[in-house]
Design an enzyme around this catalytic site. Structure first.
Site, PDB file in Angstrom:
ATOM      1  N   LYS A   1       0.711  -1.347  -0.108  1.00 40.16           N
ATOM      2  CA  LYS A   1       0.062  -0.057  -0.116  1.00 40.16           C
ATOM      3  C   LYS A   1       0.933   1.313   0.081  1.00 40.16           C
ATOM      4  CE  LYS A   1      -4.335  -1.800   1.535  1.00 40.16           C
ATOM      5  NZ  LYS A   1      -5.586  -1.476   2.161  1.00 40.16           N
TER       6      LYS A   1
ATOM      7  N   LYS B   1      -4.492  -9.979  -5.751  1.00 41.29           N
ATOM      8  CA  LYS B   1      -5.582 -10.334  -4.986  1.00 41.29           C
ATOM      9  C   LYS B   1      -6.734  -9.423  -5.704  1.00 41.29           C
ATOM     10  CE  LYS B   1      -6.220  -7.651  -1.136  1.00 41.29           C
ATOM     11  NZ  LYS B   1      -7.221  -7.822   0.202  1.00 41.29           N
TER      12      LYS B   1
ATOM     13  N   LYS C   1     -11.206  -4.255  -3.409  1.00 40.17           N
ATOM     14  CA  LYS C   1     -12.132  -3.408  -3.897  1.00 40.17           C
ATOM     15  C   LYS C   1     -11.567  -1.953  -4.202  1.00 40.17           C
ATOM     16  CE  LYS C   1     -13.940  -3.403   0.960  1.00 40.17           C
ATOM     17  NZ  LYS C   1     -12.594  -3.222   1.798  1.00 40.17           N
TER      18      LYS C   1
END
Ligand code: ATP
Ligand code: LTN
Length: 335
Positions: A116, A198, A201
């Site tokens: 991230k 993966k 969202k």
């Protein structure tokens, strides 16, 4: 174990977008199987969501939508405690206490932080770094025995276990050391566009994920566009990661085994496979989608649930926090 001798479950989802099929198959579906046997706390973890930039109005909407999605997926609000993380201030407080017992090196190793932080290099905040400590606080406050999550959360869960042990050893037995619960086959649903990553969202490519709240046509289109390979045979191997992912999804949704599915499509092309798979997915999601829409029109009902949920959660959380503050050496509040 709670006072009635039931084991306790805690899990959370960030209101950082709309729920994907990955969230459903990797996490929520297993919650619905566990809710009868355990005392469950399920949280919309809005404090985690703000570790990446969020628009305030969007965040508020997404939090309510997430609650509606939990219930639409079959989480019974009467039987379980469903609440918004920021409504129970003990999460932030235990987070702080645990931060003082966490080593920088431990957090530096976290792969989710590494991933991230690459996406937001210009605006790297300390909350993203200490995110796993807040997650440990979530779990340990409720003395959870079991934490059902997708396997992207394994490393975070390991830290929660480590911190529980560290605190227990330093002071005295305080926290239950939680175990993870990872669904087989779909613990990691992959992106439809980049099957080595993966399904997420917050992916900027919306063709990579299927949303519980999107319309049927969109889901069918995304499945038909899913990346496969040029081999042209329906096999379940690591050489065909796109197909492997689609087979896993098909299997989880239809309750057919991987072997059955491979056999069913022997000698058939990807077109037939994808067409059937899309039908099965759309069929499964239909009732969830209808219930979701209905719930969103009943905001008062949703409000009642999260108010009652936070009140119940707070009682339990305060009990643990009080014990922790006591052991750390804080003077008890007399007011
Ligand atoms: P974000 O993209 O904002 O990081 P996310 O889609 O990864 O969000 P979370 O809110 O972080 O979702 O996760 C909610 C739950 O869903 C967690 O238990 C997580 O392990 C699980 N989960 C998330 N993505 C997947 C996936 N692709 N496959 C299986 N489980 C998943
Ligand atoms: N970090 C998790 C969401 C989460 C969670 C938790 C899951 C926050 N707190 C406690 C289980 C238990 C995620 O990103 N999936």
């Amino acid at each position: 174990m709670n006072e009635q001798g039931k084991k306790v479950i805690f899990s959370g989802v960030q209101p950082s977008g709309k729920m994907t099929l990955g969230n459903y198959l990797g996490a929520i579906k297993s919650w619905t199987n566990l809710q009868n046997e355990y005392e469950c706390f399920f949280s919309m973890v809005d404090m985690h969501a703000i570790t990446v930039p969020q628009d305030p109005e969007v965040l508020r909407n997404q939090t309510i939508e997430l609650l509606a999605q939990f219930i639409a997926c079959g989480i019974d609000p009467e039987q379980n405690t469903i609440f918004i993380q920021s409504h129970v201030h003990q999460h932030a407080e235990l987070n702080w206490a645990l931060c003082t017992m966490t080593y920088m090196g431990e957090l530096n190793r976290m792969t989710q932080f590494k991933d991230k932080s690459k996406k937001s290099e210009a605006n790297l905040n300390a909350g993203l770094f200490t995110y796993p400590v807040l997650m440990a606080a979530d779990i340990l406050l409720y003395q959870a025995d079991l934490v059902p999550v997708g396997d992207d959360q394994k490393q975070h869960l390991e830290l929660a276990r480590e911190l529980a042990n560290r605190f227990n050893n330093k002071y005295s037995e305080t926290f239950v050391v939680p175990d993870g619960y990872f669904p087989k086959g779909t613990a990691r649903v992959m992106s439809l566009q980049e099957p080595l990553n993966k399904m997420s969202k917050s992916d900027s490519n919306e063709n990579g994920y299927i949303l519980l709240a999107e319309d049927e046509k969109t889901t069918i289109k995304k499945i038909k566009r899913a990346v496969t390979d040029s081999i042209g045979e329906v096999n379940y191997t690591d050489e065909q990661p796109g197909l492997k992912n689609l087979i896993n999804i098909y299997s989880a949704i239809s309750d057919k085994t991987v072997e059955d599915i491979v056999k069913m499509y022997e000698g058939k092309g990807y077109g037939a496979f994808k067409g059937d798979m899309a039908e099965v997915v759309v069929e499964k999601l239909r009732s969830i989608r209808e219930k979701y829409k209905y719930l969103l029109e009943n905001r008062d009902y949703l409000e009642q649930i999260y108010v009652k949920g936070a009140q119940k959660a707070e009682v339990r959380a305060e009990k643990t926090l009080k014990d922790v503050y006591d052991k750390i050496g804080f003077i008890p509040r007399k007011f």
